[in-house]
Design a protein around this motif. Structure first.
Motif, PDB file in Angstrom:
ATOM      1  N   TRP A  10      -6.169  -7.010  -9.499  1.00 46.82           N
ATOM      2  CA  TRP A  10      -7.008  -6.818  -8.312  1.00 46.82           C
ATOM      3  C   TRP A  10      -8.465  -7.164  -8.616  1.00 46.82           C
ATOM      4  CZ3 TRP A  10      -8.965  -1.440  -6.471  1.00 46.82           C
ATOM      5  CH2 TRP A  10      -9.687  -1.594  -5.286  1.00 46.82           C
ATOM      6  N   THR A  11      -8.968  -6.713  -9.765  1.00 45.97           N
ATOM      7  CA  THR A  11     -10.349  -7.006 -10.153  1.00 45.97           C
ATOM      8  C   THR A  11     -10.591  -8.499 -10.285  1.00 45.97           C
ATOM      9  OG1 THR A  11     -10.404  -4.900 -11.363  1.00 45.97           O
ATOM     10  CG2 THR A  11     -12.129  -6.502 -11.870  1.00 45.97           C
ATOM     11  N   ASP A  12      -9.666  -9.198 -10.931  1.00 46.54           N
ATOM     12  CA  ASP A  12      -9.801 -10.655 -11.093  1.00 46.54           C
ATOM     13  C   ASP A  12      -9.769 -11.360  -9.739  1.00 46.54           C
ATOM     14  OD1 ASP A  12      -9.882 -10.251 -13.813  1.00 46.54           O
ATOM     15  OD2 ASP A  12      -7.765 -10.720 -14.140  1.00 46.54           O
ATOM     16  N   ALA A  13      -8.889 -10.892  -8.847  1.00 41.31           N
ATOM     17  CA  ALA A  13      -8.808 -11.504  -7.516  1.00 41.31           C
ATOM     18  C   ALA A  13     -10.105 -11.298  -6.737  1.00 41.31           C
ATOM     19  CB  ALA A  13      -7.624 -10.920  -6.746  1.00 41.31           C
ATOM     20  N   GLN A  14     -10.710 -10.121  -6.850  1.00 44.18           N
ATOM     21  CA  GLN A  14     -11.978  -9.853  -6.156  1.00 44.18           C
ATOM     22  C   GLN A  14     -13.109 -10.711  -6.718  1.00 44.18           C
ATOM     23  OE1 GLN A  14     -10.875  -7.139  -3.170  1.00 44.18           O
ATOM     24  NE2 GLN A  14     -12.836  -8.047  -3.562  1.00 44.18           N
ATOM     25  N   LYS A  15     -13.115 -10.929  -8.036  1.00 44.91           N
ATOM     26  CA  LYS A  15     -14.130 -11.796  -8.641  1.00 44.91           C
ATOM     27  C   LYS A  15     -13.981 -13.233  -8.149  1.00 44.91           C
ATOM     28  CE  LYS A  15     -14.759  -9.155 -12.937  1.00 44.91           C
ATOM     29  NZ  LYS A  15     -14.490  -9.131 -14.397  1.00 44.91           N
ATOM     30  N   ASP A  16     -12.724 -13.717  -8.114  1.00 46.90           N
ATOM     31  CA  ASP A  16     -12.473 -15.074  -7.616  1.00 46.90           C
ATOM     32  C   ASP A  16     -12.875 -15.202  -6.155  1.00 46.90           C
ATOM     33  OD1 ASP A  16     -11.469 -15.763 -10.073  1.00 46.90           O
ATOM     34  OD2 ASP A  16      -9.371 -15.452  -9.533  1.00 46.90           O
ATOM     35  N   LEU A  17     -12.618 -14.152  -5.370  1.00 43.32           N
ATOM     36  CA  LEU A  17     -12.983 -14.171  -3.953  1.00 43.32           C
ATOM     37  C   LEU A  17     -14.497 -14.215  -3.781  1.00 43.32           C
ATOM     38  CD1 LEU A  17     -12.108 -13.985  -0.979  1.00 43.32           C
ATOM     39  CD2 LEU A  17     -12.140 -11.502  -1.208  1.00 43.32           C
ATOM     40  N   ASP A  18     -15.214 -13.447  -4.584  1.00 34.10           N
ATOM     41  CA  ASP A  18     -16.673 -13.435  -4.519  1.00 34.10           C
ATOM     42  C   ASP A  18     -17.238 -14.832  -4.822  1.00 34.10           C
ATOM     43  OD1 ASP A  18     -19.095 -12.209  -4.095  1.00 34.10           O
ATOM     44  OD2 ASP A  18     -19.374 -11.696  -6.203  1.00 34.10           O
ATOM     45  N   ILE A  19     -16.694 -15.485  -5.842  1.00 29.84           N
ATOM     46  CA  ILE A  19     -17.133 -16.846  -6.200  1.00 29.84           C
ATOM     47  C   ILE A  19     -16.818 -17.827  -5.068  1.00 29.84           C
ATOM     48  CG2 ILE A  19     -16.724 -18.764  -7.798  1.00 29.84           C
ATOM     49  CD1 ILE A  19     -16.116 -16.588  -9.952  1.00 29.84           C
ATOM     50  N   GLN A  20     -15.620 -17.683  -4.481  1.00 28.02           N
ATOM     51  CA  GLN A  20     -15.208 -18.595  -3.407  1.00 28.02           C
ATOM     52  C   GLN A  20     -16.071 -18.421  -2.164  1.00 28.02           C
ATOM     53  OE1 GLN A  20     -13.155 -21.049  -3.586  1.00 28.02           O
ATOM     54  NE2 GLN A  20     -13.226 -21.599  -1.427  1.00 28.02           N
ATOM     55  N   LEU A  21     -16.446 -17.198  -1.829  1.00 27.14           N
ATOM     56  CA  LEU A  21     -17.306 -16.956  -0.663  1.00 27.14           C
ATOM     57  C   LEU A  21     -18.682 -17.581  -0.875  1.00 27.14           C
ATOM     58  CD1 LEU A  21     -16.368 -13.253   0.187  1.00 27.14           C
ATOM     59  CD2 LEU A  21     -15.799 -15.281   1.503  1.00 27.14           C
ATOM     60  N   ARG A  22     -19.220 -17.457  -2.082  1.00 31.29           N
ATOM     61  CA  ARG A  22     -20.523 -18.081  -2.376  1.00 31.29           C
ATOM     62  C   ARG A  22     -20.420 -19.608  -2.293  1.00 31.29           C
ATOM     63  NH1 ARG A  22     -21.038 -14.264  -6.692  1.00 31.29           N
ATOM     64  NH2 ARG A  22     -20.629 -15.922  -8.216  1.00 31.29           N
ATOM     65  N   ARG A  23     -19.315 -20.132  -2.772  1.00 28.19           N
ATOM     66  CA  ARG A  23     -19.110 -21.586  -2.745  1.00 28.19           C
ATOM     67  C   ARG A  23     -19.017 -22.095  -1.303  1.00 28.19           C
ATOM     68  NH1 ARG A  23     -14.254 -24.333  -2.888  1.00 28.19           N
ATOM     69  NH2 ARG A  23     -14.382 -26.505  -3.514  1.00 28.19           N
ATOM     70  N   GLU A  24     -18.349 -21.328  -0.440  1.00 25.58           N
ATOM     71  CA  GLU A  24     -18.227 -21.741   0.957  1.00 25.58           C
ATOM     72  C   GLU A  24     -19.581 -21.772   1.652  1.00 25.58           C
ATOM     73  OE1 GLU A  24     -15.488 -20.375   3.701  1.00 25.58           O
ATOM     74  OE2 GLU A  24     -13.729 -20.525   2.410  1.00 25.58           O
ATOM     75  N   ARG A  25     -20.428 -20.778   1.354  1.00 25.27           N
ATOM     76  CA  ARG A  25     -21.761 -20.760   1.977  1.00 25.27           C
ATOM     77  C   ARG A  25     -22.567 -21.999   1.578  1.00 25.27           C
ATOM     78  NH1 ARG A  25     -22.062 -15.612  -0.480  1.00 25.27           N
ATOM     79  NH2 ARG A  25     -21.051 -13.999   0.752  1.00 25.27           N
ATOM     80  N   GLU A  26     -22.350 -22.487   0.375  1.00 21.55           N
ATOM     81  CA  GLU A  26     -23.117 -23.639  -0.098  1.00 21.55           C
ATOM     82  C   GLU A  26     -22.555 -24.967   0.426  1.00 21.55           C
ATOM     83  OE1 GLU A  26     -22.930 -23.339  -4.296  1.00 21.55           O
ATOM     84  OE2 GLU A  26     -24.141 -21.501  -4.428  1.00 21.55           O
ATOM     85  N   GLU A  27     -21.220 -25.130   0.429  1.00 23.74           N
ATOM     86  CA  GLU A  27     -20.612 -26.428   0.714  1.00 23.74           C
ATOM     87  C   GLU A  27     -20.292 -26.634   2.193  1.00 23.74           C
ATOM     88  OE1 GLU A  27     -17.205 -26.942  -1.714  1.00 23.74           O
ATOM     89  OE2 GLU A  27     -18.332 -27.109  -3.592  1.00 23.74           O
ATOM     90  N   PHE A  28     -19.696 -25.632   2.846  1.00 26.70           N
ATOM     91  CA  PHE A  28     -19.154 -25.846   4.185  1.00 26.70           C
ATOM     92  C   PHE A  28     -20.204 -25.824   5.286  1.00 26.70           C
ATOM     93  CE2 PHE A  28     -14.562 -24.368   3.111  1.00 26.70           C
ATOM     94  CZ  PHE A  28     -14.384 -25.549   2.405  1.00 26.70           C
ATOM     95  N   LEU A  29     -21.387 -25.333   5.013  1.00 21.13           N
ATOM     96  CA  LEU A  29     -22.418 -25.288   6.043  1.00 21.13           C
ATOM     97  C   LEU A  29     -23.129 -26.631   6.216  1.00 21.13           C
ATOM     98  CD1 LEU A  29     -24.026 -21.786   5.359  1.00 21.13           C
ATOM     99  CD2 LEU A  29     -22.400 -22.403   7.136  1.00 21.13           C
ATOM    100  N   GLN A  30     -23.013 -27.522   5.235  1.00 27.95           N
ATOM    101  CA  GLN A  30     -23.678 -28.820   5.304  1.00 27.95           C
ATOM    102  C   GLN A  30     -22.718 -29.874   5.850  1.00 27.95           C
ATOM    103  OE1 GLN A  30     -24.988 -29.603   1.333  1.00 27.95           O
ATOM    104  NE2 GLN A  30     -26.421 -27.875   1.274  1.00 27.95           N
ATOM    105  N   PRO A  31     -23.170 -30.730   6.799  1.00 31.13           N
ATOM    106  CA  PRO A  31     -22.292 -31.792   7.331  1.00 31.13           C
ATOM    107  C   PRO A  31     -21.939 -32.805   6.247  1.00 31.13           C
ATOM    108  CG  PRO A  31     -24.213 -31.448   8.736  1.00 31.13           C
ATOM    109  CD  PRO A  31     -24.464 -30.681   7.484  1.00 31.13           C
ATOM    110  N   GLU A  32     -20.723 -33.353   6.342  1.00 28.27           N
ATOM    111  CA  GLU A  32     -20.236 -34.325   5.357  1.00 28.27           C
ATOM    112  C   GLU A  32     -19.555 -35.476   6.099  1.00 28.27           C
ATOM    113  OE1 GLU A  32     -19.815 -36.372   2.288  1.00 28.27           O
ATOM    114  OE2 GLU A  32     -20.573 -34.342   1.877  1.00 28.27           O
ATOM    115  N   LYS A  33     -19.953 -36.718   5.786  1.00 30.98           N
ATOM    116  CA  LYS A  33     -19.419 -37.897   6.472  1.00 30.98           C
ATOM    117  C   LYS A  33     -18.172 -38.456   5.784  1.00 30.98           C
ATOM    118  CE  LYS A  33     -23.909 -39.303   8.326  1.00 30.98           C
ATOM    119  NZ  LYS A  33     -24.939 -40.382   8.376  1.00 30.98           N
ATOM    120  N   ASP A  34     -18.072 -38.308   4.477  1.00 34.88           N
ATOM    121  CA  ASP A  34     -16.945 -38.851   3.724  1.00 34.88           C
ATOM    122  C   ASP A  34     -15.702 -37.976   3.945  1.00 34.88           C
ATOM    123  OD1 ASP A  34     -15.222 -40.083   2.014  1.00 34.88           O
ATOM    124  OD2 ASP A  34     -16.447 -39.824   0.206  1.00 34.88           O
ATOM    125  N   ARG A  35     -14.692 -38.521   4.659  1.00 32.82           N
ATOM    126  CA  ARG A  35     -13.497 -37.744   5.012  1.00 32.82           C
ATOM    127  C   ARG A  35     -12.639 -37.429   3.792  1.00 32.82           C
ATOM    128  NH1 ARG A  35     -12.523 -37.869  10.555  1.00 32.82           N
ATOM    129  NH2 ARG A  35     -10.311 -37.480  10.258  1.00 32.82           N
TER     130      ARG A  35
END
Length: 774
Positions: A10-35
Motif C-alpha cells: 500500500w505504501t509503495d502504491a501511494q508513493k507511485d500515485l503521488d509521483i504520477q499525480l505530479r507528473r500529470e500536472r506537469e505534462e497533461f496541462l500543456q498542449p501537444e501537437k505531436d500525436r
C-alpha cells in the motif's frame, strides 16, 4: 504473506500515485501537437495507473484494518475512474478500441500480465449475503414455475444416523487402541535389539542393511503415495495439482474474510458516536448558539437591522458561520442581486442569438484553432478524489507505526474525527430551529418587524396513465413475474479469467508496415473488464467515469460472446435480463404490452442494480428485411423503443445493455450504431492462444477430465485447429472424452488423432467471413 507485506504494498502504491499525480500536472496541462508523443504519454500513464490499481486492489483485499481499507477504497475508485478516462482519450486519439503497446512494455521491462485488468474482489464480497439471498429466491421462483428441478435429497432415519455414528466411533477407538499397542510393542523390540548390539558389538553389514532398508522404504512410500494420489484424482475424490493450489488460495481467502468480519464486528460494538453526543454535545450546542447570536448583533450594528436567517437549502447557520465578516456578508447579498440581473440580461441575449441562428447565420468553425493549439487532456472527475485520498493517507497513515497492532483493530481517535462532524451537523439542525425562533423574537422586540415567509406551491406530479397499474406493485412481485415469464434468467457462474487467451506481440510491428492486426483474446478480455465490469461494480466510478450504456459483442459463432455476458454478471453480481427476439416472442403483445414489459424491466433493473440487459442476435432487431420464417416472431419489435430505453438510463443507474451478434453486417447500420455506443470485435483464437500452458487445448482437456501425456501433441493440435473457434474445440474435446474413454485413460492414453477426427467433422471460420467482420 504477513500484514506488513500488504502495508508495504500500500505504501509503495501511494508513493507511485503521488509521483504520477505530479507528473500529470506537469505534462497533461500543456498542449501537444505531436500525436505519436501524446499516445506514448497516455500509454505510459495507463500502464502506471494499472500497476497502482493492481497493488491497491491486492492491499485492499488482504488488509484486515477496516479504516485502512476505507482509505484505500476511496483511492481505488479514483484510480479506476482515471484509467477509464485515459482509455477514452486513447480511443479518440487512435479511433480504435484496440491499442498495441508491446514496444512500450518492452522499454519498461514489463510483461503483458503486469497490466492485466484485475476484477476488484470487493464487488462481490461487500454484498455477498444479499446475492446469496437473491439466488435462493430466484431458485425458489424457478422451481415453483416449473422452470428448474431440484435435486431430491433422501433424508436419513434417526436410527440409521445413530448406528452410523456408533460404527464410526467404535472404529476410531479401535484404531487408537491398535496404534497404542503397536507403539508399546516397538519400544520393547527396540530395547531388545539395543541389548543384543551392546553384547555382540557393531557389524558393518548390519549397518549397510539398515541404511538400505530405510532408503528403500522411503522410495517405496513415495511411489505408493504417488499411486494413491493418482487413483484418488481418477476416482474424483481428490483435486489435480493445479486445482489444489487454487483451493489452498481459496482457503487463505476464506480465513482472511473471516478475520475481516471479526474486526468489523468489534467495530460495531463501539458506539463512539453516542459517546461523543453525550460528552461533547452540550458544549457544541452552546458554542453554536453563542456564535450565531454574536453574528446577529454584529450585523445589526453595521447594517442597521437584523439579517434574514438562511434557509436549509442555503446551508442554514453554516452560511453565517463561514468565517466571514458582516461587511462580506452584506457584499455577498448585493452581489447576488447583481448576478440575478445579469442572468436576466443573458437570457435576452440568448433569445436574440437564437433568432439570428434561425435566420441562417452559421457559427464559426473552431476545428482549425484546436489543431493549431494541439491536443490537451480533458478535465478529470477523479483527480480530486485521488488527491484527497492521497492527502488523507499522508495525514493519517504515512508516519504511523502499527507494527505492534496484532489485532489490526480500529483507531478510536480517527473515528472520533469522522463522527464529530456528523454530530455537529445533527446538533446544528436543532440549533437552527431554536435560533430562527429567537431571531424572530428579536425582530419583534427591537425592530417591530414580522418575518414574511413566501409559501411555495407544490408542483403537480405527472404520472403516466399507462403505467398506473404498475405503480402499486412491489419490486418483489415484479421480480417474480419477470422470472416466471423467462425475461429474468439465472446467470451461469463463469469468471472472466476462464476466458483464456494469449497477448499478441506483433501489433506494433504490423502497424509499422501499415497492416491493421486482428485483436487478440487478451485484448477482448481487457475491454470487457474496462467497459462492462469496472463501471457496473462501483457506483462512484459509474457516476463520474465516461458513461457507457450499451455494448455490442460481434464475432463468429462459438467465440464466447454469451460466456462474456455471463462473466460480467458473475464478476459484478448483476441480474441478467434476456430480451432476445426469440425469448420475447409472443410475450406482452401489442405496443402497450411492449411498453409495460420494458417499464417493468427498467424498474427492477434500477432498483436491484447492477443489472445487465442482454439481447442475443441483436442484428435481427435492426435487420433490413425480416425473413418469412421469422415473421411470426416479429424481431423488429424493439427497434423504435430501444433508444428510448437507453435515454431513460442516467449516470447513477448501473444498468448495461449488452448485445451479441454473429452477423452484424445484416443490420441497418445507422440505427444499429446509434444504439450500441461501444462495439467489440471478438476474433477466432490465434496460435498463441490455442497453444501454451493452460491455454485453450490444455485448459479444455484438463477441464473435461483428460490427462496430458507425451503421446498427445498439443502443438500439432494448435496448428491444425487454425480457423476453428473455442466452441469448436470444446465440442471436439467433449465428443472424445466420454465416460467410457475416461475410464480407459490409464491403460490407453489420449492421442492426437482422436481429436483431429472429431475436429474435422466441423466447419471452420473461413478467411472471407473473417474479412467481412473487419
Amino acid at each position: 504473506f504477513s500484514i506488513s507485506t500488504y502495508n508495504k504494498m500500500w505504501t509503495d502504491a501511494q508513493k507511485d500515485l503521488d509521483i504520477q499525480l505530479r507528473r500529470e500536472r506537469e505534462e497533461f496541462l500543456q498542449p501537444e501537437k505531436d500525436r505519436v508523443k501524446v499516445f506514448k504519454m497516455l500509454a505510459a500513464s495507463y500502464i502506471k495507473y494499472m500497476q497502482i490499481f493492481r497493488n491497491l486492489e491486492t492491499a485492499h483485499d488482504q488488509l484486515v484494518h477496516w479504516q485502512k481499507r476505507t482509505v484505500i477504497r476511496q483511492v481505488l475508485d479514483g484510480v479506476i475512474g482515471r484509467i477509464l478516462e485515459i482509455k477514452k482519450e486513447m480511443v479518440e486519439l487512435e479511433n480504435s478500441e484496440f491499442h498495441y503497446i508491446d514496444n512500450i512494455l518492452e522499454d519498461l521491462k514489463l510483461l503483458p500480465e503486469d497490466i492485466e485488468v484485475p476484477v476488484p474482489r470487493y464487488f462481490i464480497k461487500e454484498k455477498l449475503e444479499v446475492l446469496q439471498q437473491r439466488e435462493k429466491i430466484l431458485d425458489q421462483v424457478l422451481f415453483n414455475a416449473g422452470l428448474q428441478t431440484q435435486k431430491c435429497v433422501k433424508a436419513m432415519a434417526f436410527e440409521e444416523a445413530i448406528k452410523m455414528i456408533q460404527v464410526a466411533e467404535r472404529a476410531r477407538q479401535g484404531r487408537h487402541r491398535a496404534a497404542f499397542m503397536k507403539q508399546i510393542y516397538l519400544e520393547e523390540k527396540r530395547e531388545r535389539q539395543t541389548k543384543l548390539q551392546v553384547q555382540m558389538g557393531p557389524n558393518p553389514d548390519d549397518a549397510a542393511t539398515c541404511i538400505q532398508k530405510v532408503w528403500r522404504g522411503y522410495i517405496q512410500r513415495k511411489k505408493t503415495d504417488k499411486m494413491r494420489e493418482e487413483e484418488m484424482i481418477f476416482l474424483g475424490m481428490s483435486l489435480p495439482p493445479h486445482l489444489k493450489a487454487m483451493s489452498i488460495s481459496q482457503m487463505h481467502t476464506g480465513q482472511m474474510n473471516a478475520l475481516q468480519g471479526e474486526v468489523q464486528e468489534r467495530h460495531k460494538e463501539v458506539f463512539i458516536k453516542d459517546k461523543l453526543r453525550e460528552t461533547e454535545g452540550l458544549d457544541i450546542k452552546e458554542t453554536l448558539q453563542d456564535q450565531i447570536g454574536q453574528c446577529f448583533i454584529e450585523c445589526r450594528h453595521i447594517i442597521g437591522k437584523f439579517p434574514d436567517y438562511p434557509t436549509e437549502e442555503a446551508g442554514g447557520s453554516m452560511a453565517i458561520l463561514s468565517q466571514k465578516t458582516p461587511e462580506q456578508v452584506a457584499a455577498e447579498l448585493a452581489a447576488k442581486k447583481d448576478i440575478s440581473l445579469q442572468k436576466k440580461s443573458q437570457k435576452k441575449k440568448k433569445e436574440k442569438e437564437g433568432k439570428e441562428k434561425m435566420k441562417g447565420k452559421k457559427p464559426q468553425k473552431t476545428g482549425k484553432k484546436e489543431e493549431e493549439e494541439g491536443w490537451k487532456m480533458a478535465p478529470s472527475n477523479f483527480l480530486s478524489i485521488m488527491e484527497e485520498g492521497n492527502s488523507q493517507y499522508k495525514a493519517a497513515w504515512q508516519n504511523r507505526d502499527k507494527g505492534c497492532d496484532f489485532l489490526q483493530d480500529h483507531d478510536p481517535e480517527l473515528i472520533k474525527e469522522e463522527k464529530r462532524e456528523e454530530v455537529e451537523e445533527e446538533i446544528r439542525v436543532q440549533v437552527d430551529e431554536l435560533m430562527q425562533q429567537k431571531l424572530e423574537n428579536l425582530k419583534l422586540a427591537v425592530d417591530g418587524e414580522k418575518s414574511d415567509k413566501q409559501k411555495k406551491g407544490r408542483k403537480s406530479e405527472k404520472v403516466r396513465a399507462a403505467m398506473m397499474s404498475l405503480a402499486h406493485r412491489t419490486i418483489d412481485s415484479l421480480y417474480r413475474q419477470l422470472v416466471e415469464e423467462g425475461l429474468l434468467i439465472k446467470a451461469k457462474t463463469v469468471n472472466l479469467s476462464d476466458y483464456v487467451g494469449k497477448y499478441s506481440y506483433l501489433g506494433t510491428t504490423l502497424r509499422q508496415v501499415d497492416i491493421e492486426p486482428m485483436p487478440c483474446l487478451a485484448d477482448v478480455r481487457q475491454l470487457i473488464a474496462l467497459y462492462g465490469i469496472l463501471p457496473l461494480g462501483s457506483q462512484t466510478v459509474h457516476e463520474k467515469a465516461p458513461l457507457v450504456k450499451a455494448l455490442l459483442l460481434a464475432g463468429p459463432t462459438g467465440v464466447g460472446k454469451k460466456m462474456l455476458v455471463h462473466a460480467i454478471c458473475t464478476e459484478t453480481g448483476a441480474n441478467l435480463f434476456n430480451l432476445s427476439a426469440s425469448n420475447i416472442a409472443g410475450k406482452y403483445p401489442g405496443k402497450n404490452g411492449l411498453q409495460m414489459m420494458l417499464h417493468m424491466v427498467l424498474k427492477v433493473a434500477k432498483q436491484l442494480q447492477p443489472s445487465v440487459v442482454w439481447i442475443g442476435d441483436t442484428e435481427k432487431i435492426f435487420s433490413k428485411a425480416v425473413p418469412k420464417a421469422e415473421e411470426e416472431m416479429n424481431p423488429k419489435r424493439l427497434e423504435k423503443i430501444l433508444p428510448k430505453f437507453l435515454k431513460a438510463l442516467k449516470a447513477q443507474d448501473r444498468v448495461l445493455l449488452v448485445g451479441t451478434t454473429n452477423r452484424p453486417f445484416d443490420a441497418n447500420l445507422k440505427p444499429f450504431c446509434k444504439v450500441y455506443q461501444k462495439i467489440i470485435l471478438i476474433p477466432r483464437p490465434d496460435y498463441a492462444s490455442r497453444f501454451g500452458k493452460y491455454f485453450l487445448w490444455k485448459h479444455i482437456i484438463l477441464q473435461n477430465g483428460g490427462a496430458i501425456t507425451n503421446l498427445l501433441n498439443i502443438s500439432c493440435l494448435a496448428k491444425v485447429s487454425d480457423g476453428f473457434t473455442q466452441g469448436h474445440i470444446i465440442q471436439a474435446v467433449q465428443a472424445v472424452l466420454s465416460e467410457l474413454r475416461l475410464l480407459q485413460m490409464t491403460r490407453k492414453p489420449l492421442r492426437t488423432a482422436e481429436f483431429m477426427t472429431s475436429l474435422a467433422r466441423q466447419d471452420p471460420v473461413y478467411r472471407e467471413e473473417e474479412e467481412i467482420f473487419k
